[in-house]
Each structure stands twice: as C-alpha cells, then as structure tokens.
Write a protein that holds these residues in place. Sequence first.
Motif, mmCIF file in Angstrom:
data_model
loop_
_atom_site.group_PDB
_atom_site.id
_atom_site.type_symbol
_atom_site.label_atom_id
_atom_site.label_comp_id
_atom_site.label_asym_id
_atom_site.label_seq_id
_atom_site.Cartn_x
_atom_site.Cartn_y
_atom_site.Cartn_z
ATOM 1 N N VAL A 128 -0.898 27.235 50.258
ATOM 2 C CA VAL A 128 -0.048 27.606 51.385
ATOM 3 C C VAL A 128 0.421 26.350 52.106
ATOM 4 O O VAL A 128 0.091 25.229 51.710
ATOM 5 N N GLN A 148 7.506 30.864 51.759
ATOM 6 C CA GLN A 148 8.297 31.497 52.807
ATOM 7 C C GLN A 148 7.438 31.676 54.051
ATOM 8 O O GLN A 148 6.232 31.922 53.956
ATOM 9 N N LYS A 149 8.101 31.579 55.193
ATOM 10 C CA LYS A 149 7.386 31.749 56.457
ATOM 11 C C LYS A 149 6.832 33.163 56.556
ATOM 12 O O LYS A 149 7.556 34.140 56.358
ATOM 13 N N GLN A 150 5.531 33.231 56.881
ATOM 14 C CA GLN A 150 4.852 34.514 57.001
ATOM 15 C C GLN A 150 4.524 34.852 58.461
ATOM 16 O O GLN A 150 4.060 35.942 58.743
ATOM 17 N N TYR A 164 3.193 29.428 59.388
ATOM 18 C CA TYR A 164 2.403 29.610 58.185
ATOM 19 C C TYR A 164 3.310 30.028 57.038
ATOM 20 O O TYR A 164 4.064 30.997 57.159
ATOM 21 N N TYR A 165 3.245 29.293 55.935
ATOM 22 C CA TYR A 165 4.089 29.537 54.770
ATOM 23 C C TYR A 165 3.210 29.874 53.565
ATOM 24 O O TYR A 165 2.156 29.270 53.362
ATOM 25 N N PRO A 168 5.861 34.437 48.513
ATOM 26 C CA PRO A 168 6.074 35.849 48.855
ATOM 27 C C PRO A 168 5.259 36.750 47.924
ATOM 28 O O PRO A 168 5.087 36.439 46.752
ATOM 29 N N THR A 169 4.749 37.834 48.472
ATOM 30 C CA THR A 169 4.025 38.785 47.653
ATOM 31 C C THR A 169 5.008 39.756 47.026
ATOM 32 O O THR A 169 6.021 40.115 47.641
#
Length: 170
Positions: A128, A148-150, A164-165, A168-169
């Motif tokens: 991450v 990607q930003k989460q 936090y990056y 992607p799920t």
Amino acid sequence: MALLSSPRLSFHLLTKADAALMLRLLNEPSFINNIADRGVRTLEQAEKYLIDGPLAMYRQHGFGMYRVTRLADGLDIGLCGLVYRDYLGKPDIGYAFFPEFAGQGYASEAAAAIFAYGKNVLQLSEIVGIVAPHNFASQKVLQKLGLQKQGQLQVPGEDKKVDYYALPTV
C-alpha cells in the motif's frame, strides 16, 4: 553490490556508513514538510536512526528502505523501499529524494522497481501507500503504480492524517 537496479538507478541496503546521507535527507525541508520531522540533527542521531529503523526492519521483515544511486554517475539521490508500519498491518512503499533530483522521474522509476521487487521477489501479497494530502507529486507516483486512494488514516501518536492508497479490489 546492488540489491536490484532499474534503467537509471541501483538500490542498496543501508548501513551505518550512510549516516551522513540520512542526516541530510531527514533535514531537507521537503522531507520535513511531506513526511515528518524526525528530530535527527547529528551524525550520531542519524546512525541511531538507521540502527533502530531501516536496519532493524531488514532483520525483522526482510525489507526496508534502500539507498538509491544514479547509475550514470554513482550519486546517491535518495531512498526508496518498503516500510512495515504496525498501524497499517502491511508494507507500504516509501521514497524520499534530494530536491535537486525532483521532477526527473526518479521517484516513479524507483517506486515501480521496488513495487515489482516486493511483489515478484519478496512475494508480498499486498503493498500500500500513504502520503500527505498536500503532496500531489507523491500521489501521482502511487497512482502510476495502480494504487488508488481509499480514504484517510490518522497516524497514531501524531497530529496528522495521511491519504491511504491501495490496489482497487475487484
């Protein structure tokens, strides 16, 4: 001997002999502004920082931050590597370069090489990234890796939040 290399860079394990490099990097205004002020002001403190930080991480996790050297001339230009933070519970990719090497694609190249090393050699299931919300250049580096930003996370023990990056799920 280099741990790994990319087209323009080589990556080396840090040692106590890198105290001067660490001292300079930790006191760069860009490091303090975008990462944190680690309070390291002397060579002795820099050596202790290396022992307690990157060198301990190598022993405990098998990875850490690495000294990044430019292949063209052998200059040390900064650090890039993987850091295990308890509050994340997984490794995150980190990098810091001296300001005179900014804007030349070194962070993106280094991050891509370390990301591939973590996935392919170390067989890490997840990597991450965290970044200061105002650090747009580093956000772009993480996005180039496919992260990607989460959301945002509060950094334990500090009065700041980080973006936090993660991949992607599906």
